[in-house]
Write a protein that holds these residues in place. Structure first.
Motif, PDB file in Angstrom:
ATOM      1  N   ALA A  98       0.848  -1.358   0.060  1.00 14.86           N
ATOM      2  CA  ALA A  98      -0.031   0.303   0.110  1.00 14.86           C
ATOM      3  C   ALA A  98       0.892   1.267   0.132  1.00 14.86           C
ATOM      4  N   ILE A  99       1.770   1.242   0.813  1.00 11.58           N
ATOM      5  CA  ILE A  99       2.936   2.499   1.006  1.00 11.58           C
ATOM      6  C   ILE A  99       3.542   2.468  -0.655  1.00 11.58           C
ATOM      7  N   ALA A 100       3.913   1.302  -1.112  1.00 13.25           N
ATOM      8  CA  ALA A 100       4.714   1.497  -2.449  1.00 13.25           C
ATOM      9  C   ALA A 100       3.585   2.261  -3.323  1.00 13.25           C
ATOM     10  N   LEU A 101       2.557   1.561  -3.380  1.00 12.73           N
ATOM     11  CA  LEU A 101       1.542   2.200  -4.386  1.00 12.73           C
ATOM     12  C   LEU A 101       1.124   3.493  -4.184  1.00 12.73           C
ATOM     13  N   ASN A 102       1.109   3.969  -3.011  1.00 16.35           N
ATOM     14  CA  ASN A 102       0.665   5.406  -2.533  1.00 16.35           C
ATOM     15  C   ASN A 102       1.707   6.397  -3.200  1.00 16.35           C
ATOM     16  N   GLU A 103       3.016   6.016  -2.977  1.00 11.58           N
ATOM     17  CA  GLU A 103       4.136   6.706  -3.270  1.00 11.58           C
ATOM     18  C   GLU A 103       4.280   7.060  -4.833  1.00 11.58           C
ATOM     19  N   GLN A 104       3.965   5.840  -5.583  1.00  9.18           N
ATOM     20  CA  GLN A 104       3.872   6.084  -6.824  1.00  9.18           C
ATOM     21  C   GLN A 104       2.783   6.978  -7.579  1.00  9.18           C
ATOM     22  N   ALA A 105       1.740   6.724  -6.846  1.00 10.03           N
ATOM     23  CA  ALA A 105       0.398   7.605  -7.280  1.00 10.03           C
ATOM     24  C   ALA A 105       0.623   8.924  -7.124  1.00 10.03           C
ATOM     25  N   LYS A 106       1.167   9.460  -5.852  1.00 11.57           N
ATOM     26  CA  LYS A 106       1.631  10.696  -5.459  1.00 11.57           C
ATOM     27  C   LYS A 106       2.668  11.051  -6.562  1.00 11.57           C
ATOM     28  N   ARG A 107       3.241  10.544  -7.018  1.00 10.56           N
ATOM     29  CA  ARG A 107       4.518  11.248  -7.801  1.00 10.56           C
ATOM     30  C   ARG A 107       4.108  11.583  -9.059  1.00 10.56           C
ATOM     31  N   VAL A 108       2.946  10.867  -9.453  1.00 10.94           N
ATOM     32  CA  VAL A 108       2.300  11.057 -10.740  1.00 10.94           C
ATOM     33  C   VAL A 108       1.059  12.100 -10.729  1.00 10.94           C
TER      34      VAL A 108
END
Length: 218
Positions: free
Chosen positions: A111-121
């Protein structure tokens, strides 16, 4: 492939029969939504054709096992919501976002990894949380759900849209199997009811569940 390699064998798929079957199931599970699972090339029947037939009927959701299957549908101009049942590797999260595919979340780290990439884009993406109520393939135990949901609440770029599990023996009608299926539904229901903020979607039924039980949507 050549005829010499295949032999004189083929499968003829009647899309009218497929649509008729889906219509019957839609009526049976109403008012619940229908989410056809068309993984593994729709079990050999042709996932793209099946997906197009589902869209023709106005179904909102399709379900696959892998991100690769979802991408194949997107490249075939399928616009329905697509949920990937299996865990998508962190290295493929960018494709998950780019192809507008809904992810399954099973643990805090993902969940944390997914959130970081979503935030990045700069995107907010919807996810479904899977818990293990007895299938034993993947997912957190019900008692670990609270920790995962708490972590999700801190992920500003993720929205928990669904909570789900999977019936293990719903196609078997002996007393032990019926009781196990009832317990699975009870575990999922308790998890859902204990959530402070409830997602709009709750799902667990497979083919056996649809044919043999009505309480998951009744």
């Amino acid at each position: 492939m050549t005829v010499e390699r295949l032999g004189l064998k083929w499968v003829k798929v009647d899309l009218n029969a497929w649509e008729s079957n889906l219509t019957w199931i839609k009526k049976r599970v109403a008012p619940a939504e229908l989410m056809p699972v068309i993984k593994a090339n729709a079990y050999g029947h042709g996932s793209l054709k099946m997906a197009q037939a589902c869209e023709k009927m106005g179904l909102k959701w399709l379900v696959v096992a892998t991100l690769r299957e979802a991408i194949e549908l997107r490249r075939g101009f399928v616009n329905s919501r697509i949920l990937v049942l299996g865990a998508t590797p962190e290295s493929q999260i960018s494709d998950l976002i780019n192809y507008r595919v809904t992810a399954t979340v099973c643990d805090v780290e993902y969940a944390i990894a997914l959130n970081e990439q979503a935030k990045r884009v700069g995107q907010k993406i919807k996810v479904h949380v899977y818990i293990d109520t007895g299938m034993g393939r993947m997912g957190q135990a019900p008692e670990e759900l609270a920790e995962l949901v708490k972590a999700l609440s801190k992920c500003d770029s993720l929205e928990m849209e669904g909570l789900y599990s999977h019936f293990a023996v719903s196609d078997e009608l002996d007393p032990d199997s019926e009781e196990f299926t009832r317990q699975q539904w009870q575990r999922l229901s308790e998890c859902f009811n204990n959530l402070e903020v409830k997602p709009p979607l709750l799902h667990i039924s497979n083919s056996g569940g649809v044919m043999n039980y009505s309480y998951p949507w009744g």
